[in-house]
Design an enzyme around this catalytic site. Sequence first.
Site, PDB file in Angstrom:
ATOM      1  N   ASP A  47       0.840  -1.207   0.000  1.00 22.12           N
ATOM      2  CA  ASP A  47       0.000   0.000   0.000  1.00 22.12           C
ATOM      3  C   ASP A  47       0.876   1.257   0.000  1.00 22.12           C
ATOM      4  O   ASP A  47       0.375   2.384  -0.042  1.00 22.12           O
ATOM      5  CB  ASP A  47      -1.042  -0.004   1.128  1.00 22.12           C
ATOM      6  N   ASP A  86      -0.919  -6.196   0.093  1.00 25.75           N
ATOM      7  CA  ASP A  86      -1.266  -5.522   1.349  1.00 25.75           C
ATOM      8  C   ASP A  86      -2.763  -5.369   1.493  1.00 25.75           C
ATOM      9  O   ASP A  86      -3.465  -5.031   0.529  1.00 25.75           O
ATOM     10  CB  ASP A  86      -0.662  -4.108   1.355  1.00 25.75           C
ATOM     11  N   GLU A 117      -1.052  -5.148   9.063  1.00 22.86           N
ATOM     12  CA  GLU A 117      -0.174  -4.555  10.067  1.00 22.86           C
ATOM     13  C   GLU A 117      -0.680  -4.786  11.494  1.00 22.86           C
ATOM     14  O   GLU A 117      -1.882  -4.705  11.752  1.00 22.86           O
ATOM     15  CB  GLU A 117      -0.062  -3.042   9.805  1.00 22.86           C
ATOM     16  N   GLU A 184       9.716  -3.980  10.184  1.00 19.84           N
ATOM     17  CA  GLU A 184      10.133  -2.701   9.591  1.00 19.84           C
ATOM     18  C   GLU A 184      10.708  -1.783  10.667  1.00 19.84           C
ATOM     19  O   GLU A 184      10.068  -1.562  11.715  1.00 19.84           O
ATOM     20  CB  GLU A 184       8.924  -2.018   8.906  1.00 19.84           C
TER      21      GLU A 184
HETATM   22  O1  KIV Z   1       3.594  -1.069   1.527  1.00 21.15           O
HETATM   23  C1  KIV Z   1       4.788  -1.421   1.451  1.00 21.15           C
HETATM   24  O2  KIV Z   1       5.475  -1.201   0.468  1.00 21.15           O
HETATM   25  C2  KIV Z   1       5.360  -2.114   2.592  1.00 21.15           C
HETATM   26  C3  KIV Z   1       6.849  -2.203   2.635  1.00 21.15           C
HETATM   27  C4  KIV Z   1       7.418  -0.922   3.061  1.00 21.15           C
HETATM   28  C5  KIV Z   1       7.307  -3.321   3.463  1.00 21.15           C
HETATM   29  O3  KIV Z   1       4.664  -2.535   3.456  1.00 21.15           O
END
Ligand code: KIV
Length: 275
Positions: A47, A86, A117, A184
């Site tokens: 995302d 995501d 998340e 992260e």
């Molecule tokens: O959305 C994304 O690109 C991510 C990465 C930063 C791991 O979650």
Amino acid sequence: MQINKPILDAVIQQMNAGEKAAMLTCYDATFAKLMELAGIDILLVGDSLGMVLQGADNTLNVSMHHMTYHTKSVAAGAPNTLIIADMPIGSYEHDNEAAYKNAEWLIRSGAHMVKFEGGGTKVDTARYLVEHGIPVCAHLGFTPQSVNQLGGYKIQGKTDESAAQILQDATDMANAGASFILLEMVPAALAKTITETISAPTIGIGAGVDCNGQVLVLQDLLGIYNGPANKNPNEFKSPRFVHNFLKDTDSIQEAVSAYIQAVKDQSFPAKEHSY
Ligand code: KIV
């Protein structure tokens, strides 16, 4: 629902055998094809597209429609590569049934796994999705969808208490059946402890070299992301974990190959990319 298990199992086996996995974000078919040809292990339809493609400050305006659109494009370009998509903010936090429907939509769009998340209450969501046949990647440490609650882009797990919480969340997510734990912006020492402690492979971004795999945003790797659309690029500073692989190569294909090689031989991330 149809999940291409052999693609997923091959990457997990490779990580269990000690080979580091190289993952990059991807949002379209052209780059997906280029990266598949270069031998990338995992593509993440992140995302982060809210920032990288839409020019926003953060990921908070990304929708399921955006995510499914880009997941379909990536799946078209890289039919033989493991794709993680995501779950955008608002698509998984409220109830498990809604989370399942949204995750299933991403899988139908071509993803093999969904990422969302947080730990804590999200552990139950992970267990529910896994029990219903949807592979899950848990994203812990700095979680961009909570950027406002976290007070900005800050390293997480610096105190004993917060480090213990991230370790606990990682353990709970692995026990709930998460296939990968993405870490992260956490101290390298904490990521190492988590990697050595839990049963699921870890994938790091700003989490040191000891994770089982690494991920970067493609536009960061190419050195072409210079901040939100409406901000002065001269005021933008890349995070410490970013490395421009294009500057020492002659093409995007070579830059992607150099990244894959550096992840495999563990020359990336170096100490200067870690916390
Ligand atoms: O959305 C994304 O690109 C991510 C990465 C930063 C791991 O979650």
